[in-house]
Design an enzyme around this catalytic site. Sequence first.
Site, PDB file in Angstrom:
ATOM      1  N   ALA A 297       0.828  -1.060   0.137  1.00 26.15           N
ATOM      2  CA  ALA A 297      -0.084  -0.097  -0.019  1.00 26.15           C
ATOM      3  C   ALA A 297       0.963   1.125   0.000  1.00 26.15           C
ATOM      4  CB  ALA A 297      -0.873   0.002   1.377  1.00 26.15           C
TER       5      ALA A 297
ATOM      6  N   CYS B  61      13.347   3.460   1.464  1.00 20.57           N
ATOM      7  CA  CYS B  61      13.465   4.506   0.874  1.00 20.57           C
ATOM      8  C   CYS B  61      14.219   5.379   2.066  1.00 20.57           C
ATOM      9  CB  CYS B  61      12.181   5.573   0.618  1.00 20.57           C
ATOM     10  SG  CYS B  61      11.093   5.428   1.916  1.00 20.57           S
TER      11      CYS B  61
HETATM   12  N1  SAM Z   1       5.106  -0.452  -1.800  1.00 17.80           N
HETATM   13  C1  SAM Z   1       4.077   0.749  -1.546  1.00 17.80           C
HETATM   14  C2  SAM Z   1       4.087   1.691  -2.684  1.00 17.80           C
HETATM   15  O1  SAM Z   1       4.870   1.558  -3.506  1.00 17.80           O
HETATM   16  O2  SAM Z   1       3.136   2.274  -2.720  1.00 17.80           O
HETATM   17  C3  SAM Z   1       5.129   1.465  -0.267  1.00 17.80           C
HETATM   18  C4  SAM Z   1       5.025   0.616   0.797  1.00 17.80           C
HETATM   19  S1  SAM Z   1       5.254   1.466   2.287  1.00 17.80           S
HETATM   20  C5  SAM Z   1       7.124   2.064   2.125  1.00 17.80           C
HETATM   21  C6  SAM Z   1       5.504   0.258   3.594  1.00 17.80           C
HETATM   22  C7  SAM Z   1       4.165  -0.624   3.803  1.00 17.80           C
HETATM   23  O3  SAM Z   1       4.647  -1.792   4.589  1.00 17.80           O
HETATM   24  C8  SAM Z   1       3.359   0.359   4.536  1.00 17.80           C
HETATM   25  O4  SAM Z   1       2.087   0.380   3.640  1.00 17.80           O
HETATM   26  C9  SAM Z   1       2.973  -0.253   5.923  1.00 17.80           C
HETATM   27  O5  SAM Z   1       1.583  -0.496   6.153  1.00 17.80           O
HETATM   28  C10 SAM Z   1       3.294  -1.839   5.536  1.00 17.80           C
HETATM   29  N2  SAM Z   1       3.940  -2.699   6.520  1.00 17.80           N
HETATM   30  C11 SAM Z   1       4.293  -2.332   7.487  1.00 17.80           C
HETATM   31  N3  SAM Z   1       4.405  -3.552   8.363  1.00 17.80           N
HETATM   32  C12 SAM Z   1       4.126  -4.557   7.699  1.00 17.80           C
HETATM   33  C13 SAM Z   1       4.059  -5.928   7.667  1.00 17.80           C
HETATM   34  N4  SAM Z   1       4.401  -6.637   9.137  1.00 17.80           N
HETATM   35  N5  SAM Z   1       3.347  -6.738   6.840  1.00 17.80           N
HETATM   36  C14 SAM Z   1       2.961  -6.144   5.635  1.00 17.80           C
HETATM   37  N6  SAM Z   1       2.940  -4.856   5.498  1.00 17.80           N
HETATM   38  C15 SAM Z   1       3.581  -4.042   6.075  1.00 17.80           C
END
Ligand code: SAM
Length: 462
Positions: free
Chosen positions: A111, A231
């Site tokens: 997300a 990032c």
């Molecule tokens: N890939 C996304 C994009 O390109 O739009 C951005 C991702 S963002 C850097 C990191 C994401 O990791 C967040 O949306 C967060 O909710 C999710 N996240 C954090 N801990 C997580 C977990 N244990 N399992 C899955 N997702 C996780």
Amino acid sequence: MFPDTFLFRMRELLGEAEFAEFYEALRRPPTPAIRVNTLKIPVDEFRAISPFPLEPVPWCPEGFYIPEDVEPGKHPYHAAGLYYVQEPTAMAVGVVADPQPWEWVADLAAAPGGKATHLVARMEDKGFLLANDIDRRRTTVLAQNLERWGSRIWVAANERIERLQPNFPEAFDTVVLDAPCTGEGMFRRNRDVIAHWSPRAVQGNAKRQLHLLRATTRLVKPGGVLVYATCTFNPDENEGVIARFLREHPEFSLEPVDLPGASPGRPDWVEPDLAQGLNLEYTRRFWPHKVRGEGHFIALMVKEGYYRPRHPLNIPEPKRPKGMPRRVWHLYKTWCEETLVEMPRLAGLILVNDQLYACPINPGRLQNLRILRPGLWLGTVKQTAFIPDHALAMWLKPEMVKRRLDLTLDDPRVVAYLRGEQLEAPGEDGWVLVTVDGFSLGWGKRVRGVVKNRYPKHLRWR
Ligand code: SAM
């Protein structure tokens, strides 16, 4: 403005001269960019109709810098899913992963969908994407973005990564972990990130990233690919995590990455014993003082073993799936006959409560997982009618629909439609696909020359 400890560490790592350039770049405004949706329009054709001047992003053929003073998210072409507003260096993840049609791909922290939309476009909407995120609210936005994108091959899950393994053992050709991180690379774009930064947060993130990486290993099939991205600049969250992971998992190894403008990873920023022999220089870093974009880190790893490629699937003629109530099938089929030129070939029709989906894989695979969308949402089956969903409108090509209201960009009815207003347009009664310059915008329902607005309320322009 930036935390002292952060600046101190960066000065130590980069040295005085490079740090000066880096610091100067951090104080410049970021460059906005968009990535073209090749599921809807070839890049060259988009260039010809683009509402903004475009300048190519060197490492991504679908990516373009746009001027700072335009609002790309408030254009009807955005509502039509022709592009995604994305940070330019973030586009490199889809380029490095480079999934092919018919592959199975998992985007585990997906997300709001920047990478996921890129992945399905590169897959030409063939195969399967598991788009997962742990945050429910963010997963909803992810689903909305994938719906606007017009893809049918994804499932949106809302799970802890560890919980995915039993359902998908060694199932994926490509796994992407765009890990949660301290976001140092986004400092100049998002000031909130600065407030959450601390040396403790760096260590906490590094621990979590290693934990998440471990949880991906059994999802990747032999010979498959694992892409790790952050990032942030901090080596503890980048080369350090990769080194620890590779020491624990010798079945994975780093592959060289060719990305114009990106710099090699820094093995010298990791303890020598840990870094030795791992080829950490194969990883890639984007620096804001070297490219037009934010800080990013990418590692491409391959799992050992014989790789068995996937083959194209033959999607059979549409027919009532086993177990689907005859009433449901009849309502859907009748709607298709009335509205579409022919019944679409969609695999895996399933009914969840009263919602009809086309699931890109055997739905049994999704058992016991928290699933937000088990596939393309076709519509809702009411007592006596099938009500098509917005996701279906965004997936359909206009030529697949019998009744359309084709508008051009300069027609004031385009904005009126996006605002949720009803439109005057004589023609046959029934469901109407509203389009702008030949691209689907959403549904309307015409009754005696008036098209009632079916553009989803939560998407409407104010
Ligand atoms: N890939 C996304 C994009 O390109 O739009 C951005 C991702 S963002 C850097 C990191 C994401 O990791 C967040 O949306 C967060 O909710 C999710 N996240 C954090 N801990 C997580 C977990 N244990 N399992 C899955 N997702 C996780």
